[in-house]
Write an enzyme that holds these catalytic residues in place. Structure first.
Site, mmCIF file in Angstrom:
data_model
loop_
_atom_site.group_PDB
_atom_site.id
_atom_site.type_symbol
_atom_site.label_atom_id
_atom_site.label_comp_id
_atom_site.label_asym_id
_atom_site.label_seq_id
_atom_site.Cartn_x
_atom_site.Cartn_y
_atom_site.Cartn_z
ATOM 1 N N HIS A 217 0.847 -1.189 0.000
ATOM 2 C CA HIS A 217 0.000 0.000 0.000
ATOM 3 C C HIS A 217 0.879 1.234 0.000
ATOM 4 O O HIS A 217 0.444 2.318 0.356
ATOM 5 C CB HIS A 217 -0.883 0.046 1.243
ATOM 6 C CG HIS A 217 -1.616 -1.221 1.478
ATOM 7 N ND1 HIS A 217 -1.189 -2.168 2.356
ATOM 8 C CD2 HIS A 217 -2.733 -1.698 0.902
ATOM 9 C CE1 HIS A 217 -2.028 -3.187 2.333
ATOM 10 N NE2 HIS A 217 -2.968 -2.927 1.457
ATOM 11 N N GLY A 405 -8.782 8.918 4.216
ATOM 12 C CA GLY A 405 -9.772 9.828 3.627
ATOM 13 C C GLY A 405 -10.897 9.063 2.953
ATOM 14 O O GLY A 405 -12.086 9.289 3.230
ATOM 15 N N ILE A 406 -10.540 8.132 2.089
ATOM 16 C CA ILE A 406 -11.534 7.325 1.370
ATOM 17 C C ILE A 406 -12.391 6.545 2.355
ATOM 18 O O ILE A 406 -13.610 6.498 2.243
ATOM 19 C CB ILE A 406 -10.831 6.310 0.430
ATOM 20 C CG1 ILE A 406 -10.302 7.007 -0.797
ATOM 21 C CG2 ILE A 406 -11.771 5.196 0.031
ATOM 22 C CD1 ILE A 406 -9.836 6.043 -1.881
#
Ligand code: ADP
Ligand code: MG
Length: 584
Positions: A217, A405-406
């Site tokens: 990630h 955020g997502i």
């Protein structure tokens, strides 16, 4: 760059829909992910894998005979919620029990553990083996803290084969654990990936440089170097992995290994083959025999340019299951007989859609009034999170995985819709908050999603569906939510998590309310305390959660979860003071 998408928020759902449509021979969709079209044989163990989406073929691509019985598919780079895991496991399981197997990320651990508890509570025998193959993410002494990367495939493969052979849950668990103990991976990256709808990459590697040990990630690496030649990279991979032999393997010479040379997204097969050529020569020179290697894209990260090498040190039993047949959308080997396909479209689990409750419990008018204020607050929360999603993602990308955020956006949006739907049907405060909390946890995924879901549920329990809510009651409920987050997540003050903003918030709220300050004013003071405390986390070193392996990189940036908490309570303060429009 991800070029083809519609609304980025729908990307994970749309990719799952298309994946299922293209692979009906192997999988069918259930709430939370996919399960085997042919079902596991009667009495066999169901291996359930899962994690965030954006890593294809992990995880849905690995579902089929000889491999996984089901895959929980979370949002992009965000763990599936516990409801998703539970639903997939329930749908996939026969009477032989469930083995949950996934990479070691804090959010996944929280959500899979919760699902495991729920399955056990329903009498389904359930075990867990967490994959920890990434040697860059913690020292060998702390192997249990390492992340899971491409080596997960070895663990899933042997566990899936053992389950297919009809071994019992004790044995399948033992073999998976043993495979994980003997599997080591090491990766490098040359560039970051760009999530759908994002104008900039989630993380960067300077041009001409290589991040050594970077996670899938974009968790920062442990070192940086010039981009090497293919042969130099092969040498780095092999020497690093030969330097850390697992317990039980004293000498590399005369050993046999399963091998995965994995491309993360934009390093292509031809380059991988050039590297592999040299990897095999070097292993051969060390006396190591490679058994049935896999060279290709087996765990990806969108368009990330990266490569990893995995070695799994085989014994007779592991080799047998590594070589056994498997047949899944993205991974096939030898021959394996599928059972009878189940073409019914129904999901085996009903009522799993987080937040959609069938019957609205009775509520008083007083509590409905509180519920109206809560839905207004949920709208204000969604708005502030929408406005700050970019910043929260960037903060999380510094030492975490960039999904805060997502995740918060998906969670808050779902909570608002579920809360509004419940309120429109006449729900009181508790029911609105419970629906909102379940929807949040279900849609957000990740560590913070699980914690926010729990927190909202706790607030609901405190408020009830009948009573009036006083300033004292609000302070007491916030304390209960704070205690719940602390006991569920095990974070202490100073660990650099949202707890560092929550505790000062609650302390301040209690004190002001206790001194007779009206709620609106007390909440505003507490929000200011939370904002200051969140900003002060910039100086802290993370001791828990996804940022821990890159503790030093995080110094100078506030904790994203603490920051989003402060934003949320600040937005709610406007609602309590009556400044926020109560209409949609
Ligand atoms: P993930 O870490 O799964 O990617 P998010 O990025 O959405 O989830 O959330 C990260 C935030 O979650 C961190 O900034 C921190 O505030 C919070 N967090 C992580 N672990 C814990 C924990 N054990 N207890 C409390 N908060 C935590
Ligand atoms: Mg994150």
């Amino acid at each position: 760059m991800t070029r083809l998408f519609n609304n980025p928020v729908s990307f994970a759902d749309e990719l799952t829909a298309g994946f299922v449509a293209a692979n009906r021979r192997w999988v069918r969709a259930v709430t939370g992910g996919v399960v085997r079209r042919d079902r596991v044989a009667a009495g066999h163990v169901a291996l359930v894998v899962g994690g965030g989406s954006g890593h294809y073929p992990a995880f849905g691509g690995l579902v089929g005979p000889g491999l996984a019985a089901g895959a929980a598919m979370g949002n992009l780079f965000a763990s599936p919620s516990s409801q998703q895991v539970y639903s997939v496991a329930r749908s996939a399981a026969d009477s032989g029990g469930v083995l949950l197997c996934y990479g070691n990320y804090a959010g996944d651990v929280l959500n899979f553990d919760q699902a495991e508890q729920r399955l056990k509570g329903e009498g389904i025998d359930c075990r867990t083996v967490v994959v920890t193959d990434d040697i860059s993410s913690a020292s060998v002494a702390e192997k249990n803290k390492r992340r899971g990367i491409a080596g997960g495939l070895v663990v899933y493969k042997v566990a899936g084969a053992a389950a297919e052979a009809g071994l019992g849950l004790d044995d399948v668990e033992r073999i998976a654990r043993h495979a994980n103990d003997r599997t080591r991976s090491f990766g490098v990256a040359f560039s970051g990936c760009t999530l759908p709808g994002s104008a900039t990459p989630l993380f960067d590697v300077p041009s001409g440089r290589m991040a050594v040990g970077m996670g899938i990630h974009g968790e920062p690496g442990i070192d940086e170097a010039e981009v090497p030649s293919a042969d130099e990279l092969a040498a780095l991979f092999v020497s690093t992995l030969l330097a850390e032999l697992p317990a039980g393997v004293d000498n590399a010479s005369d050993q046999r290994v399963a091998l995965i040379l994995n491309g993360l997204g934009s390093v292509k097969y031809e380059e991988l083959f050039v590297v592999y050529r040299r990897v095999e020569q070097l292993l051969d020179a060390a006396g190591v025999t490679v058994v049935d290697p896999e060279v290709g894209e087996l765990v990806t990260s969108f368009d990330m340019a990266g490569v990893s090498l995995t070695l799994a040190w085989l014994d007779e039993e592991l080799e047998e299951y590594w070589l056994a047949g498997a047949d899944s959308p993205a991974y096939r080997k030898g021959g394996v007989a599928a059972g009878a396909p189940d073409w019914s479209t129904r999901s085996a689990v009903v009522g799993m859609d987080g937040g959609n409750i069938e019957e609205i419990p009775a509520a008083t008018d007083v509590s409905r009034e509180v519920a109206r204020l809560i839905t207004t607050a949920l709208r204000a929360v969604t708005q502030t999170i929408d406005e700050n999603a970019g910043v929260l993602g960037q903060m999380d990308a510094v030492a975490g995985d960039g999904d805060h955020g997502i995740g918060m956006q998906r969670g808050a949006t779902a909570a608002r819709s579920a809360g509004e739907a419940a309120a429109e049907r006449g729900a009181g405060a508790a029911t609105v908050l419970t629906s909102a909390g379940d929807a949040w946890a279900d849609r957000a995924g990740g560590t913070s999603g699980a914690l926010w879901g729990r927190a909202l549920r706790t607030l609901g329990e405190q408020f009830g569906d009948e009573q009036e809510v006083t300033g004292q009651g609000v302070a007491q409920a916030m304390r209960a939510a704070s205690d719940c987050i602390r006991s569920f997540g095990h974070a202490e003050i100073g660990d650099k998590t949202m707890v560092d903003a929550i505790v000062p918030f609650v302390d301040s709220l209690e004190e002001a309310v206790g001194a007779g300050t009206p709620l609106a004013e007390a909440w505003l003071l507490a929000s200011q305390a939370a904002t200051e405390a969140a900003a002060a986390t910039r100086a802290l070193v993370p001791r828990i959660g996804r940022a821990r392996p890159h503790a030093q990189k995080s110094v100078g940036t506030p904790d994203p979860g603490a920051h989003s908490f402060a934003l949320i309570v600040t937005a709610v303060s406007g609602v309590i003071a009556g400044r926020h429009n109560t209409e949609k």
